[in-house]
Write an enzyme that holds these catalytic residues in place. Structure first.
Site, PDB file in Angstrom:
ATOM      1  N   LEU A 138      26.850  18.594  78.900  1.00 58.70           N
ATOM      2  CA  LEU A 138      25.569  19.063  79.392  1.00 58.70           C
ATOM      3  C   LEU A 138      24.679  19.261  78.169  1.00 58.70           C
ATOM      4  O   LEU A 138      25.164  19.643  77.094  1.00 58.70           O
ATOM      5  CB  LEU A 138      25.705  20.388  80.148  1.00 58.70           C
ATOM      6  CG  LEU A 138      26.463  20.362  81.485  1.00 58.70           C
ATOM      7  CD1 LEU A 138      26.559  21.776  82.045  1.00 58.70           C
ATOM      8  CD2 LEU A 138      25.779  19.441  82.484  1.00 58.70           C
ATOM      9  N   ASP A 139      23.383  19.020  78.318  1.00 52.25           N
ATOM     10  CA  ASP A 139      22.467  19.269  77.212  1.00 52.25           C
ATOM     11  C   ASP A 139      22.528  20.740  76.805  1.00 52.25           C
ATOM     12  O   ASP A 139      22.881  21.603  77.615  1.00 52.25           O
ATOM     13  CB  ASP A 139      21.029  18.917  77.622  1.00 52.25           C
ATOM     14  CG  ASP A 139      20.866  17.441  77.962  1.00 52.25           C
ATOM     15  OD1 ASP A 139      21.658  16.630  77.459  1.00 52.25           O
ATOM     16  OD2 ASP A 139      19.955  17.116  78.747  1.00 52.25           O
ATOM     17  N   LYS A 140      22.131  21.024  75.575  1.00 50.39           N
ATOM     18  CA  LYS A 140      22.216  22.394  75.045  1.00 50.39           C
ATOM     19  C   LYS A 140      21.590  23.412  75.994  1.00 50.39           C
ATOM     20  O   LYS A 140      22.164  24.485  76.239  1.00 50.39           O
ATOM     21  CB  LYS A 140      21.507  22.470  73.685  1.00 50.39           C
ATOM     22  CG  LYS A 140      21.541  23.860  73.060  1.00 50.39           C
ATOM     23  CD  LYS A 140      20.784  23.930  71.745  1.00 50.39           C
ATOM     24  CE  LYS A 140      19.291  24.009  71.965  1.00 50.39           C
ATOM     25  NZ  LYS A 140      18.550  24.332  70.720  1.00 50.39           N
TER      26      LYS A 140
END
Length: 322
Positions: A138-140
């Site tokens: 997942l993106d940050k």
């Protein structure tokens, strides 16, 4: 850490005509495609006993693949005591609810403060599993559910399930603009031509499909639920921006979009202050990699997105009642 690698496999009918590097990625999912391409280039791969050093070589069914190489992929990552919100755990997998601001994998600027470092602290045996068991990212600043493999068999099975699109992942997002119906975005995604950190829709990209439906429409914004058919980098964010409904707070793809005429000062201030994309991985469904049992998990929206929804709803109600 240097590791001696000896691998052996036979090309199946399903892989006939594929590029060599593509076939190797499917046969040996514990290694990245770039790593396998490096072995091909370094003449470490044979097909029916002949050295093949071209990644684009087309394979044929029944061909015997052998790899004899050394691997330095296993890095000495540091275990770090970072809290984890674990939703489910057994001997083979664990599910966690990732918070915002947590990078998944070490890289530039994030060496020992990532999810991978936290996993190694929580479960030191993950050092023997590729990427400490991380099979998807997942993106940050995206929150929500992730599955982690605790063993190599579970890791290989989950990677294959992802590639074969038999893991279901659903997200919720708050987007800019008023959507009038659900739909599907079927548009290829690849690296942006000039912005290195961005992805974009373009003809040379990889096939990418995102389904979405409306949960609730507000004044100037829409709360939607999304399901991924593919899993490209930044896929949801790129696709929603492409159809002119970028995710609220998205620093890369929202551009100058933001506010609807007539929104209250409170909503405008809240949207301006929202310091991440309003995107959450809310549901994950898969067959257990060992038992085969179908399992499903849900993670409720985090407080910051709920606060945003409540403010936009109140603003919409106020306008409708006057």
């Amino acid at each position: 850490m240097i590791e001696q690698v000896k691998l052996h496999a036979t090309i199946s009918k399903l892989e006939f005509g594929q590029r060599l590097d593509q076939s190797l990625t499917q046969l040996f999912p514990q290694y990245s495609r770039s790593h396998l391409q490096k072995w091909i280039k370094n003449r470490c791969v044979t097909v029916n006993g002949a050295i093949i050093d071209k990644a684009k070589y087309k394979v044929f069914s029944g061909a015997v693949i052998e790899i004899s190489a050394t691997s330095e992929e296993k890095e000495c990552w540091e275990a770090k005591d970072i809290p984890l919100n674990i939703v489910y755990e057994d001997d083979h997998i664990l599910l966690l609810n990732k918070p915002s601001k947590l990078v998944v994998h070490p890289g530039a600027g994030h060496i020992n403060d990532t999810l991978l470092n936290a996993l190694l602290y929580y479960l030191p045996t993950l050092v023997s599993v590729p990427r400490a068991g991380i099979v998807h990212r997942l993106d940050k600043d995206t929150t929500g559910l992730m599955v982690i493999a605790k063993t190599i068999p579970a890791y290989i099975h989950l990677l294959a399930a992802l590639k074969n699109r038999i893991i279901t992942r659903e997200y919720e997002a708050i987007v800019i603009g008023c959507m009038i119906s659900g739909g599907k975005v079927d548009a290829p995604i690849g690296r942006h031509m000039t912005k290195r950190t961005h992805m974009a829709v373009h003809a040379m990209g990889k096939a990418s499909v995102t389904h979405y439906r409306i949960i609730r429409a507000f004044r100037g914004y829409t709360w939607i639920r999304l399901q991924l058919e593919t899993g490209r980098t930044h896929q949801i964010r790129v696709h929603l921006s492409y159809i002119s409904h970028p995710v609220v707070g998205d620093p890369l793809y929202a551009g100058r979009c933001g506010f609807s005429k007539g929104n209250s000062e409170h909503v405008i201030a809240l949207v301006r202050a929202f310091n991440r994309q309003a995107l959450h991985a809310t549901m994950l469904r898969l067959h257990h990699p060992i038992s085969g049992v179908l399992m499903e998990w849900h993670a409720p929206l985090p407080e910051d997105i709920l606060e945003l929804i409540h403010a936009i709803q109140a603003d919409t109600d106020h306008i409708n009642n006057h």
